[in-house]
Design an enzyme around this catalytic site. Sequence first.
Site, PDB file in Angstrom:
ATOM      1  N   ARG A 123     -91.800  41.639 -80.239  1.00  0.00           N
ATOM      2  CA  ARG A 123     -91.843  42.824 -79.294  1.00  0.00           C
ATOM      3  C   ARG A 123     -91.529  42.749 -77.915  1.00  0.00           C
ATOM      4  O   ARG A 123     -91.788  43.714 -77.134  1.00  0.00           O
ATOM      5  CB  ARG A 123     -93.074  43.697 -79.625  1.00  0.00           C
ATOM      6  N   LYS A 145     -78.899  46.434 -70.120  1.00  0.00           N
ATOM      7  CA  LYS A 145     -78.374  46.943 -71.361  1.00  0.00           C
ATOM      8  C   LYS A 145     -78.142  45.899 -72.319  1.00  0.00           C
ATOM      9  O   LYS A 145     -77.314  45.099 -72.237  1.00  0.00           O
ATOM     10  CB  LYS A 145     -76.962  47.930 -71.228  1.00  0.00           C
ATOM     11  N   GLU A 187     -63.402  45.759 -64.296  1.00  0.00           N
ATOM     12  CA  GLU A 187     -64.788  46.358 -64.044  1.00  0.00           C
ATOM     13  C   GLU A 187     -64.806  46.494 -62.389  1.00  0.00           C
ATOM     14  O   GLU A 187     -65.717  47.328 -61.819  1.00  0.00           O
ATOM     15  CB  GLU A 187     -65.845  45.557 -64.635  1.00  0.00           C
ATOM     16  N   LYS A 224     -73.581  48.085 -58.734  1.00  0.00           N
ATOM     17  CA  LYS A 224     -74.418  48.222 -60.146  1.00  0.00           C
ATOM     18  C   LYS A 224     -75.748  48.180 -59.804  1.00  0.00           C
ATOM     19  O   LYS A 224     -76.312  49.204 -60.517  1.00  0.00           O
ATOM     20  CB  LYS A 224     -73.877  47.131 -61.014  1.00  0.00           C
ATOM     21  N   GLU A 234     -79.849  55.914 -68.035  1.00  0.00           N
ATOM     22  CA  GLU A 234     -78.783  56.875 -67.902  1.00  0.00           C
ATOM     23  C   GLU A 234     -78.887  58.385 -68.554  1.00  0.00           C
ATOM     24  O   GLU A 234     -78.834  58.784 -69.429  1.00  0.00           O
ATOM     25  CB  GLU A 234     -77.724  56.106 -68.833  1.00  0.00           C
ATOM     26  N   ARG A 239     -75.479  56.964 -63.861  1.00  0.00           N
ATOM     27  CA  ARG A 239     -75.216  55.568 -64.497  1.00  0.00           C
ATOM     28  C   ARG A 239     -74.149  55.698 -65.186  1.00  0.00           C
ATOM     29  O   ARG A 239     -73.028  54.802 -65.434  1.00  0.00           O
ATOM     30  CB  ARG A 239     -76.338  54.735 -65.213  1.00  0.00           C
ATOM     31  N   ASN A 243     -68.966  54.437 -66.374  1.00  0.00           N
ATOM     32  CA  ASN A 243     -67.958  54.520 -67.653  1.00  0.00           C
ATOM     33  C   ASN A 243     -66.691  54.962 -67.376  1.00  0.00           C
ATOM     34  O   ASN A 243     -65.797  55.517 -68.336  1.00  0.00           O
ATOM     35  CB  ASN A 243     -68.598  55.655 -68.620  1.00  0.00           C
ATOM     36  N   HIS A 246     -63.613  54.292 -69.319  1.00  0.00           N
ATOM     37  CA  HIS A 246     -64.214  53.855 -70.420  1.00  0.00           C
ATOM     38  C   HIS A 246     -63.785  54.491 -71.860  1.00  0.00           C
ATOM     39  O   HIS A 246     -63.757  54.105 -72.784  1.00  0.00           O
ATOM     40  CB  HIS A 246     -65.476  53.362 -70.542  1.00  0.00           C
ATOM     41  N   HIS A 250     -61.770  52.613 -74.513  1.00  0.00           N
ATOM     42  CA  HIS A 250     -62.462  52.218 -75.691  1.00  0.00           C
ATOM     43  C   HIS A 250     -61.696  52.575 -77.066  1.00  0.00           C
ATOM     44  O   HIS A 250     -61.526  51.939 -77.944  1.00  0.00           O
ATOM     45  CB  HIS A 250     -63.898  52.887 -75.957  1.00  0.00           C
ATOM     46  N   HIS A 263     -60.983  43.427 -73.795  1.00  0.00           N
ATOM     47  CA  HIS A 263     -61.476  44.699 -73.190  1.00  0.00           C
ATOM     48  C   HIS A 263     -61.267  45.320 -71.976  1.00  0.00           C
ATOM     49  O   HIS A 263     -61.005  46.195 -71.829  1.00  0.00           O
ATOM     50  CB  HIS A 263     -63.173  44.473 -73.135  1.00  0.00           C
TER      51      HIS A 263
HETATM   52  P1  NAD Z   1     -67.149  36.953 -73.938  1.00  0.00           P
HETATM   53  O1  NAD Z   1     -68.618  36.635 -73.875  1.00  0.00           O
HETATM   54  O2  NAD Z   1     -66.839  37.153 -75.351  1.00  0.00           O
HETATM   55  O3  NAD Z   1     -66.376  35.619 -73.188  1.00  0.00           O
HETATM   56  C1  NAD Z   1     -65.054  35.805 -73.262  1.00  0.00           C
HETATM   57  C2  NAD Z   1     -64.692  34.559 -73.731  1.00  0.00           C
HETATM   58  O4  NAD Z   1     -64.870  33.342 -72.654  1.00  0.00           O
HETATM   59  C3  NAD Z   1     -65.355  33.778 -74.968  1.00  0.00           C
HETATM   60  O5  NAD Z   1     -64.391  33.081 -75.824  1.00  0.00           O
HETATM   61  C4  NAD Z   1     -66.549  33.023 -74.263  1.00  0.00           C
HETATM   62  O6  NAD Z   1     -66.860  31.755 -75.328  1.00  0.00           O
HETATM   63  C5  NAD Z   1     -65.830  32.249 -72.954  1.00  0.00           C
HETATM   64  N1  NAD Z   1     -66.211  31.721 -71.969  1.00  0.00           N
HETATM   65  C6  NAD Z   1     -67.435  32.380 -71.392  1.00  0.00           C
HETATM   66  N2  NAD Z   1     -67.902  31.829 -70.342  1.00  0.00           N
HETATM   67  C7  NAD Z   1     -66.760  30.778 -70.128  1.00  0.00           C
HETATM   68  C8  NAD Z   1     -66.475  29.777 -69.158  1.00  0.00           C
HETATM   69  N3  NAD Z   1     -67.295  29.697 -67.761  1.00  0.00           N
HETATM   70  N4  NAD Z   1     -65.553  28.945 -69.316  1.00  0.00           N
HETATM   71  C9  NAD Z   1     -64.784  28.968 -70.452  1.00  0.00           C
HETATM   72  N5  NAD Z   1     -64.877  30.000 -71.525  1.00  0.00           N
HETATM   73  C10 NAD Z   1     -65.918  30.844 -71.252  1.00  0.00           C
HETATM   74  O7  NAD Z   1     -66.726  38.289 -73.427  1.00  0.00           O
HETATM   75  P2  NAD Z   1     -67.033  38.924 -71.919  1.00  0.00           P
HETATM   76  O8  NAD Z   1     -65.940  39.643 -71.299  1.00  0.00           O
HETATM   77  O9  NAD Z   1     -67.905  38.168 -70.907  1.00  0.00           O
HETATM   78  O10 NAD Z   1     -68.222  40.262 -72.228  1.00  0.00           O
HETATM   79  C11 NAD Z   1     -67.683  41.139 -73.060  1.00  0.00           C
HETATM   80  C12 NAD Z   1     -68.776  41.857 -73.967  1.00  0.00           C
HETATM   81  O11 NAD Z   1     -69.699  42.287 -72.950  1.00  0.00           O
HETATM   82  C13 NAD Z   1     -68.601  42.918 -74.804  1.00  0.00           C
HETATM   83  O12 NAD Z   1     -69.314  42.728 -75.940  1.00  0.00           O
HETATM   84  C14 NAD Z   1     -68.983  44.174 -74.012  1.00  0.00           C
HETATM   85  O13 NAD Z   1     -69.384  45.323 -74.799  1.00  0.00           O
HETATM   86  C15 NAD Z   1     -70.107  43.635 -73.033  1.00  0.00           C
HETATM   87  N6  NAD Z   1     -70.463  44.305 -72.102  1.00  0.00           N
HETATM   88  C16 NAD Z   1     -71.873  44.672 -71.739  1.00  0.00           C
HETATM   89  C17 NAD Z   1     -72.107  45.293 -70.801  1.00  0.00           C
HETATM   90  C18 NAD Z   1     -73.552  45.690 -70.323  1.00  0.00           C
HETATM   91  O14 NAD Z   1     -73.847  46.404 -69.467  1.00  0.00           O
HETATM   92  N7  NAD Z   1     -74.368  45.165 -71.160  1.00  0.00           N
HETATM   93  C19 NAD Z   1     -71.138  45.511 -69.677  1.00  0.00           C
HETATM   94  C20 NAD Z   1     -69.993  45.272 -69.875  1.00  0.00           C
HETATM   95  C21 NAD Z   1     -69.471  44.555 -71.077  1.00  0.00           C
HETATM   96  N1  GLY Z   2     -71.681  48.901 -68.249  1.00  0.00           N
HETATM   97  C1  GLY Z   2     -72.170  50.192 -68.086  1.00  0.00           C
HETATM   98  C2  GLY Z   2     -73.576  50.375 -67.629  1.00  0.00           C
HETATM   99  O1  GLY Z   2     -74.208  49.502 -67.632  1.00  0.00           O
HETATM  100  O2  GLY Z   2     -74.256  51.177 -67.958  1.00  0.00           O
END
Ligand code: NAD
Ligand code: GLY
Length: 360
Positions: A123, A145, A187, A224, A234, A239, A243, A246, A250, A263
């Site tokens: 939990r 998130k 971003e 942020k 949100e 918040r 977007n 986006h 998306h 992305h």
């Molecule tokens: P990711 O985590 O897939 O990383 C991109 C690639 O880089 C992967 O292959 C990873 O293994 C590699 N990698 C990571 N760190 C590294 C490093 N220091 N050196 C070498 N390789 C490395 O992708 P991302 O772009 O970091 O994140 C995308 C995800 O984040 C999506 O799923 C998206 O929905 C999510 N996201 C969430 C929020 C939120 O508020 N929670 C906001 C924006 C994006």
């Molecule tokens: N990445 C959008 C949010 O955190 O609300």
Amino acid sequence: MPTTITLDLAARRSEVIIGENTLSQLPQWLAQQSRIGKRGVLITDSNVDPLYGDQVLESLESQNYNITRIVIPAGEASKNMQQISDICRAMLQAELDRHSFLIALGGGVIGDAAGFAAAIFQRGIPVVQIPTTVVAQVDSSVGGKTGVNTPEGKNLIGAFHQPDLVFADVQTLNTLPEREYNEGFAEIIKHAAIRDASLLDLVEEIGLEKIKLVELITRNVAIKAAIVEEDERETTGTRALLNFGHTIGHGIEAAAGYGKMLHGEAISLGLVAAIRLSQQHSGLSDDQAQRLIAALKLVQLPTQLDPSIDREKILRILRLDKKFIDGQIRFVLLKSIGNAFVSKDITFTDIETAVDALYQ
Ligand code: NAD
Ligand code: GLY
């Protein structure tokens, strides 16, 4: 000395530490966290583990932390319910309990998936985010998130679970492949567009040179953090400003096929469309629009749609978006750089025209 930003939230105080070459100092920052004990789990991916897994584990073990390591396959495909179930069961089998804590070491995929596991394991247990991509350092590790994808869509299952600590070492960005480094700037430019025109000066000054990174990440986290503090769940619309770009982004990402276009690359196109809609509907000046689009080009992000990505497919996906079916589209627009708002005046025809303009 690393910089610190604190988020005072309803759920808890969340501390973000940003530094350079600081990874090995993690134990001393963990020791200051009142909810974090000595027993924990480190979740990382198959790309990040060989780069930083041992370093993090060794620094913790030298300070008597007892940490179980779980490595999952790198990539967006790992952000699914089965993976969460596997992670939680591995944690139970390693006899972690509700007094344990979880460290998410990696990009946004690890942060979202491991963060979600932390939200539901027993939990909810404390989570420490160690973001290693630009996207994760400026955006996903902050704000709580967490979640996974399903065949029905991205991020539709999840929870708000605020990290106790976010520990970002900009040195880790040096091992990122070029495309993954560049995509994070979508971003960053979004943050400048919605909240802080002067952040654009910094982007224009440094471009893709890996200088002033602590300042760059800190300024983004500050934007942020302020937005999340104002509207943690949100609910007020503040918040939702995050977007910006986006909705159409998306749609393009899904139409291209997840993984084909990164992305941030799809979001860059979504930003261009939202910038043009802002020129037409909310008085964004031509000069400011051109400045934002030039910044995207400077960091080598796309500003034109590849004709191989099918227009009808993008529009079909956008039409299916719940926001459109409900009739009233909530679309983020700019009045000027740094001044964003949620508009209800954008029609589907406007969106269609904006998508068409991306091909020209
Ligand atoms: P990711 O985590 O897939 O990383 C991109 C690639 O880089 C992967 O292959 C990873 O293994 C590699 N990698 C990571 N760190 C590294 C490093 N220091 N050196 C070498 N390789 C490395 O992708 P991302 O772009 O970091 O994140 C995308 C995800 O984040 C999506 O799923 C998206 O929905 C999510 N996201 C969430 C929020 C939120 O508020 N929670 C906001 C924006 C994006
Ligand atoms: N990445 C959008 C949010 O955190 O609300």
